[in-house]
Write a protein that holds these residues in place. Structure first.
Motif, PDB file in Angstrom:
ATOM      1  N   GLU A  85       1.346   7.044  -6.585  1.00 58.36           N
ATOM      2  CA  GLU A  85       0.266   7.983  -6.867  1.00 58.36           C
ATOM      3  C   GLU A  85       0.547   9.367  -6.296  1.00 58.36           C
ATOM      4  OE1 GLU A  85      -3.129   6.179  -5.192  1.00 58.36           O
ATOM      5  OE2 GLU A  85      -3.112   4.431  -6.528  1.00 58.36           O
TER       6      GLU A  85
ATOM      7  N   ASN B 171       2.135   1.888  -3.476  1.00 60.60           N
ATOM      8  CA  ASN B 171       1.074   2.450  -4.324  1.00 60.60           C
ATOM      9  C   ASN B 171       0.856   3.926  -4.031  1.00 60.60           C
ATOM     10  OD1 ASN B 171       0.744  -0.109  -5.394  1.00 60.60           O
ATOM     11  ND2 ASN B 171      -0.945  -0.637  -4.019  1.00 60.60           N
TER      12      ASN B 171
ATOM     13  N   GLU C  71       0.825  -1.203   0.000  1.00 62.70           N
ATOM     14  CA  GLU C  71       0.000   0.000   0.000  1.00 62.70           C
ATOM     15  C   GLU C  71       0.860   1.253   0.000  1.00 62.70           C
ATOM     16  OE1 GLU C  71      -3.551   2.057   2.716  1.00 62.70           O
ATOM     17  OE2 GLU C  71      -2.603   0.160   3.313  1.00 62.70           O
TER      18      GLU C  71
END
Length: 854
Positions: free
Chosen positions: A596, A592, A589
């Motif tokens: 982003e 990610n 996570e």
């Protein structure tokens, strides 16, 4: 409400529901309090002291209401009349009389004389006109309180410690109450409850208890009977009787049939052995420093006290089925006990053949066929068991020894039967362990001796899977022995004192040991390593036993504590695996979020992982982007207070490394710029972190200063090399930028330069070897011209450099720094083939020092 009196002459009031002391006050007695009682309203408290006085306390208003004097000696009994309107108090002291006090006048109304020994208990009828007193003179007296006269004296033939009048209008026919006459229950030295009829002075019912003693032995044991009762109370709301035994056990009986309802153990003393019991290991049986055995149900902690032995029980062992177990004691006897389906335990067999205390016992493993005992008489005996045990109500089976062997020269401390019931091991105080064969004809044959311990052997145990024997000794070691050649295979050292017990667990791959140091250790046999040390006891751990499923173990110690341990290996592995999976998910996570560019969530997640390196990775990712300063500031300020605390702690860690100090300083700049000092100092450990930041920050500043100085020196050298090579560059048709970069100004001492050139010229005249023979007179003139030209260009460059420096710094600082710089001489010669800086002589070296950066 609960009130206690101590030897410190203090009375303490307790809230027993919360287990807390609400208040305490001085008892006023000059010596400790001997007896206490509450009235029926629980507002008045009477205390009888060893100083012969009685004091009454109003526990609500918290003051002393009466001080009654006149008793002779210790007041060991005080009791209020149940009718509070009468305001009467009864007391008894060493003169064996019963005093009746009127609380209105604080005067003694009458002294009731009937007993010739200490009065132990008083009981009143519901109407308050009749009282029964009991004493250690083996009589009970019925009193008429209206006339203050004795109505009847009932001999009970035992020292009575408690008496209770039975309630009227209650069906008590099971205990012999057939009429409405006055009946009472007595408890005394014999340890049984008996019901008496006052009018006829006869015993109508005697409580039946399983007796294992003959009548002669009962008479001998009456003086020191562990069953003897010291207190007797009536619980009217639940229709029960409560008794307290001499060994501090509390027993509750149903009033209708005097049947045992509950048993509580008040004090265990030293725990000598403990074993799991029951088909599912639902109970434990405990041998304490007593002749009684105690069986506890683990789920409810209810206890059953087993009577049978007449002296201290030393060791226990359980058969494979779990419902049968054997015990041995100092009374030289062996007993076999059986648990039925309801959890009730009774003795089914006993034997007595040893001539000294029996200190060890072991049961057969495959079938319930025999038991083996070892005694302090140095012998080992094998006892055969019957095929069927007697049922309840039948006589106990008497055991006979089928084989007796003189095993050791000293006490036999431990015996163990092999899993196939064919071998027997024994350990003794003579520092040896021996292996015996158990043949079917009942003979015991010696197979070998295990020698190696330096002190007595406390325990021996067979491995359930290998042909290995484990032994523990008073020398602090545990050894593994081969059953083939009787050699020592491994030695486990770790206890600081005697190793008292050893058992195999985990299907024979691990060992559990307990010692006199109060520790329990778990050993892995393959690696000889102690993988776990359990510290829960303060004294010798005599009892150690593992359940049949190897998922629990129980320990008992001389500190009177019994501890049940659960195997949490699988739970810990599952928890560790779950943590690893959670870490992997969070790492994914985090990746990610970084991809982003959701830096706020990424930084918060990294801080929640409590991994400084991961947080540093996020900080580096933020600083690598555009507008890194504003983005870092925006991200850090959005964090919660606890996250900022963690970030400050991480910065203190990063700042210790030169590679990460810039990231740490960038975060610190945001925190120190936007947060007030008062808020920062409120962070947990903020002062410690700040103190740790200062020395490393100063070290980083010094390192950067040295780096800046070195870079300025290199810049200066590069510029001078470009200026020196300008003519050569022009000849080659190249243009060179001779504009110097921003750098500190340098001063060339012309006089030193002239002197050095004269010295070199003189040296050239003296030594022709240093001159170039190919250089002509014209070349020398050119050299002079080039030197003058370069000198002029150098002066121009210095002026330009000075102007540029003045643009960046104050003129005063430039002048001061130029005065402090060391003056050097630069000499440039024009050679036919190249342009170079002349090398310095050994006596005169050209040194360039940059301007000091403050």
């Amino acid at each position: 409400m609960l009130v206690t009196a101590s030897r410190a002459l203090l009375l303490k009031q307790w809230d027993w529901r919360q287990a807390s002391c609400t208040r305490s006050w001085r008892a006023i007695h000059t010596i400790p309090v001997a007896s206490m009682t509450f009235d029926s309203t629980s507002t008045l408290l009477a205390t009888g002291g060893c100083d012969g006085t009685i004091k009454l306390w109003d526990v609500v208003k918290q003051y002393c209401t009466h001080n009654l004097k006149g008793s002779s000696g210790v007041v060991h009994l005080v009791e209020f009349h149940p009718d509070i309107e009468r305001l009467q108090l009864f007391s008894s002291s060493l003169d064996c009389g019963i005093r009746l006090w009127d609380l209105r006048s604080s005067q003694c109304l009458v002294v009731l004389q009937s007993h010739y020994s200490a009065v132990t208990s008083l009981s009143f009828s519901p109407d308050g006109d009749t009282m029964v007193s009991s004493g250690r003179d083996k009589i009970c007296t019925v009193w008429d309180l209206k006339t203050h006269q004795a109505k009847r004296t009932v001999p009970v033939y035992e020292a009575v410690e408690g008496v209770v009048l039975l309630p009227e209008n209650t069906d008590l026919s099971e205990i012999g109450v057939k009429s409405k006459d006055l009946h009472f229950v007595t408890a005394g030295s014999k340890g049984v409850l008996r019901v008496w009829e006052a009018s006829s002075a006869r015993c109508v019912h005697t409580q039946s208890l399983p007796s294992t003693l003959t009548s002669e032995e009962e008479e001998d044991e009456e003086q020191d009977n562990p069953r003897s009762l010291t207190y007797l109370f009536h619980l009217p709301e639940s229709s029960r009787l409560a008794t307290v035994t001499a060994e501090h056990n509390i027993l509750l009986y149903q009033l209708s049939g005097l049947s045992t309802q509950q048993q509580f153990v008040g004090y265990s003393d030293e725990v000598l052995d403990v074993k799991f019991l029951g088909k599912g290991d639902t109970h434990i049986v405990v041998a304490t420093n007593s002749c009684q055995l105690k069986v506890f149900e683990l789920l409810t902690n209810s206890c059953q006290i087993l009577y049978g032995h007449t002296d201290t029980v030393l060791t226990l062992d359980v058969f494979k089925k779990g419902s049968l177990f054997a015990s041995c004691a100092k009374d030289r006897s062996v007993r076999v006990w059986q648990m039925d389906g309801d959890g009730q335990v009774r003795c089914v067999a006993q034997g007595c053949s040893h001539t000294n205390a029996v200190g060890s016992i072991s049961c057969s493993r495959m079938k319930t066929s025999f038991i083996v005992t070892g005694s302090q008489d140095c012998t080992v005996k094998v006892w055969d068991l019957p095929a069927e045990f007697p049922t309840a109500g039948e006589e106990i089976h008497l055991l006979t020894a089928r084989a007796t062997e003189k095993a050791h020269d000293k006490d036999v401390n431990s015996v163990a039967v092999s899993p196939n019931d064919k071998l027997l091991a024994s350990g003794s105080q003579d520092r040896t362990a021996k292996l015996w064969s158990l043949s079917g004809d009942g003979t015991v044959g010696l197979l070998g001796v295990f020698r190696g311990h330096r002190r007595g052997v406390w325990a021996v145990c067979f491995s359930p899977v290998d042909q290995v024997l484990a032994s523990s000794s008073a020398d602090g070691t545990t050894k593994l022995w081969s059953l083939q050649d009787f050699s020592c295979l491994k030695t486990f050292e770790g206890h600081d004192a005697s190793v008292l017990k050893v058992v195999f667990v985990s299907r024979g791959t691990q060992l559990l040991t307990s010692g006199s140091d109060g520790l329990v250790k778990l050993w892995t046999i393959k690696t000889n390593e102690c993988v776990k040390t359990l510290d829960a006891h303060q004294d010798k751990v005599w009892g150690l036993h593992a359940s049949r499923k190897d998922d629990r173990m129980v320990t008992g110690s001389a500190d009177s504590n019994i501890t049940v341990w659960a195997d949490v290996t699988e739970e810990e592995l599952a928890e560790e695996q779950a943590k690893q999976e959670d870490q992997i998910l969070k790492q994914q996570e985090l990746s990610n979020l970084l991809h982003e560019k959701k830096y706020v969530k990424a930084l918060a997640l990294a801080i929640s992982l409590d991994q400084p390196h991961t947080v540093l990775t996020v900080i580096k990712a933020i600083r690598e982007g555009e507008n890194s300063g504003k983005l870092l500031e925006k991200t850090v300020l959005k964090l919660r207070v606890d996250q900022k605390e963690s970030l400050l702690r991480f910065c203190a860690v990063w700042n210790t490394n030169a590679r990460n100090c810039q990231d740490a300083q960038a975060v610190l700049q945001v925190l120190f710029t936007h947060l007030p000092p008062e808020e920062l100092l409120q962070y947990q450990g903020a002062r410690t972190h700040l103190e740790g930041l200062i020395p490393y920050t100063e070290r980083h500043m010094q390192r950067m200063g040295r780096l800046l100085q070195a870079s300025m020196f290199l810049n200066y050298m590069w510029q001078k090399m470009r200026v020196a090579g300008a003519t050569s560059g022009v000849d080659q048709g190249e243009e060179m930028d001779t504009t110097p970069l921003a750098q500190p100004s340098f001063v060339i001492d012309k006089e030193k330069a002239k002197e050095s050139s004269d010295e070199k010229r003189d040296e050239g005249d003296d030594s022709g070897e240093d001159e170039d023979p190919n250089v002509s007179a014209e070349d020398e003139e050119k050299v002079d011209e080039v030197s003058a030209t370069k000198k002029a260009s150098t002066n121009d460059g210095r002026e330009q450099n000075g102007n540029q420096t003045n643009g960046d710094h104050d003129s005063s600082e430039s002048e001061e720094s130029s005065e402090e710089e060391e003056k050097t001489t630069v000499t440039v010669k024009k050679c036919p083939s190249s342009v170079r800086v002349s090398p310095a002589d050994e006596d005169l070296q050209e040194v360039f020092l940059p301007q000091t950066v403050s």
